[in-house]
Scaffold this motif. Structure first.
Motif: not given
Length: 567
Positions: A190-191, A193-198, A275
């Motif tokens: 989760v960490y 995927v969220l970081g990659t999207g941002v 990050y």
């Protein structure tokens, strides 16, 4: 997906070429060394477990053993890193040599370099595409693909360790301790995927900015190169202020885009640094209660923390390399754009190119401009060996275009033209003098014939270049040393040496005075009596060296007349 398709369109031909087998061996060797480095990382992870357990237990013998193991692991890392670098660079060298030769062959083939200049005004800096972008494309492609391979292998290698370690973590809920299977794995996922999207959202403008930066830097270098090539003309006009203003304008454009690129990169750099570094402490905070409760030793904590970092880094690989990924995409866009121009440029003229050993025959020749305006309609011409034709018209009426059409360089035409194409030479208004020795320049495009030095010196003397006879083997930029008149006389030397069956002269004597012009044409008539001459010129004095004249009287109205030869 489009970027990946474009990537394979550029890379596929190499991996299907005759170089594929040695390239595959080098690629396999590189991959093996990369996998060995991943293996060393796995061993290092288990080393963390035993070494820090030994520290916690005050086990000095275990500490010494761990130290020796650490040194061995570092030696292995260095060996595999150097080996991977060696094989990767050899593959890069082989790939770049093939790709550069292949793109050069396409660019030079069917004279696309000239037709791109005539028909595709939006092709910027092909020299940069060939010299720099190919190198960047190969280096970035190998680096990113090997990095992705390392990330995938690391992900599955450490996933098992992290999944098992999740059993040590319990979450208090309703007064009970609940163990969630693979908790640390899900948190890392989760960490990441969220970081990659941002990261992708923050850096969405980077590919466009990188593309523009390369273009503007190339435009600035090209302007500097143009001044060097035309230094005499600029100095005579005293145009330094104008040139400086032009340089400043192009430099400012490059720097403005560079600063916009830097601002985006600062944002990405700050975000990715926070990050990626923050990920290392997440498992420690999660496992801290159980650790301080004495449920597992320090070595286990450090091992799980390192495994979490490896899994997270593998999943978040795209965040770490996003700036390089955006540059890679911009390089692919530039190269694929250039490749599409090469594929779509109209390389074949509609003029039927016939081959005949004697004479020149033109039938039903129509010539027009890209905008459709007609220059010549239904023209017919028949010349025998030794005949000559002068094309006379004001500038911009299509005289040079006529020669380009007959020689197959102008695509906007139809009809037929037959002559001995294997023994043809064209002398232009500004002759091309390649870098190298003067001897090579005079024999161009043929290789120098040292057995014909007597003929070479005689031809130089006949056109008035005997003062250069002792400099034949000196290498200089002769286009910058010789005057335009001397360069044009060099071109006449080429004609005397090549002895073509058909000789096109596109204002080839425009920089010569009347005496030297007459001398050069007289030499052609006397030395090459069977050569067909087709000249473009403004001077009426040239008529006496030609049998026929093609003259423009009104727009698109050409008069073809025969004149009496007086020499």
């Amino acid at each position: 997906m489009q970027t990946l398709r474009n990537f394979w369109r550029l890379a596929g031909p190499f991996w299907a070429s005759e170089q594929r087998y040695p390239a595959l061996l080098l690629l396999v060797a590189t991959v093996l060394m990369t996998l060995c480095m991943v293996g060393v990382n796995i061993l290092t992870n288990f080393w963390n477990l035993h070494f820090y357990n030994a520290l916690q237990a005050l086990d000095y013998a275990g500490f010494i053993l761990g130290s020796v193991q650490f040194i061995a692991l570092q030696i292995a890392t260095a060996v595999f890193t150097v080996a991977a670098f060696h094989f990767q660079q050899k593959l890069t060298l082989r790939w770049r040599r093939w790709a550069t030769h292949n793109l050069l062959a396409q660019w030079l083939g069917n004279q696309r370099y000239q037709k791109l200049k005539l028909t595709e005004t939006d092709v910027d800096n092909p020299d940069q595409r060939i010299a720099e972008d190919i190198d960047l494309f190969i280096i970035k492609s190998l680096k990113l693909s090997l990095g992705l391979l390392t990330s995938v292998v690391s992900l599955f290698s450490f996933l098992h360790i992290l999944w098992q370690a999740s059993a040590l973590v319990s979450v208090p809920f309703a007064g009970e301790a609940i163990v969630i299977s693979g908790l640390l794995v899900w948190i890392a996922l989760v960490y990441a995927v969220l970081g990659t999207g941002v990261a992708f959202w923050l850096g969405r403008a980077l590919p466009r900015l990188n593309f523009m930066q390369q273009r503007r830097e190339a435009d600035f270098r090209f302007a500097l190169m143009r001044l060097r090539e035309n230094a005499d003309s600029v100095a005579q006009y005293q145009g330094e202020a104008v040139e400086n203003a032009r340089f400043t304008q192009r430099l400012d454009a490059a720097l403005e885009n560079f600063w916009a690129l830097v601002k985006k990169q600062k944002l990405i750099m700050g975000y990715s640094t926070f990050y990626l570094r923050s990920a290392t402490v997440i498992p420690m905070f999660i496992m801290a209660p159980q650790f301080f409760a004495g449920m597992f030793p320090l070595g286990r904590l450090t091992q799980v923390s390192a495994a979490f970092g490896e899994v997270h880094a593998a999943i978040a690989y795209l965040v770490e390399v996003f700036p390089e990924l955006s540059e890679w995409k911009s390089v692919i866009d530039r190269l694929i754009g250039f490749q599409e121009r090469l594929d779509t440029v109209e390389v074949q003229s509609q003029v039927v190119a016939g081959q005949q050993t004697e004479g020149l025959q033109i039938n039903d020749l129509d010539i027009w401009l890209p905008n459709g305006r007609s220059l010549l309609k239904g023209f017919n011409l028949s010349l025998k060996p030794g005949d000559s034709l002068l094309i006379s018209a004001p500038s911009g009426c299509g005289k040079s275009t006529f020669i380009r059409t007959v020689t197959g360089l102008w695509p906007h035409a139809r009809g037929s033209a037959s002559y001995d194409r294997e023994r043809t030479l064209t002398l232009s208004q500004k002759p091309y003098l390649p870098l190298g020795s003067l001897r090579e320049a005079l024999w161009y495009p043929s290789p120098p014939d040292h057995d014909s030095d007597t003929a070479l010196h005689l031809a130089m003397q006949q056109v008035g270049l005997q003062h250069l006879g002792d400099q034949l083997d000196q290498e200089h930029d002769w286009a910058q040393i010789l005057s335009v008149g001397e360069q044009q006389r060099c071109a006449f030397v080429r004609a005397l040496l090549a002895r073509p069956a058909v000789l096109f002269l596109d204002e080839a004597s425009s920089a010569l005075d009347a005496t030297n012009e007459a001398r050069c044409y007289q030499l052609l008539k006397q030395t090459l009596p069977d050569t067909i001459l087709i000249s473009v010129g403004h001077n009426t004095s040239l008529e006496r060296f030609h049998w026929q004249v093609l003259e423009l009287q009104r727009e698109t109205q050409w008069v073809h007349r025969t004149v009496r030869q007086t020499t």
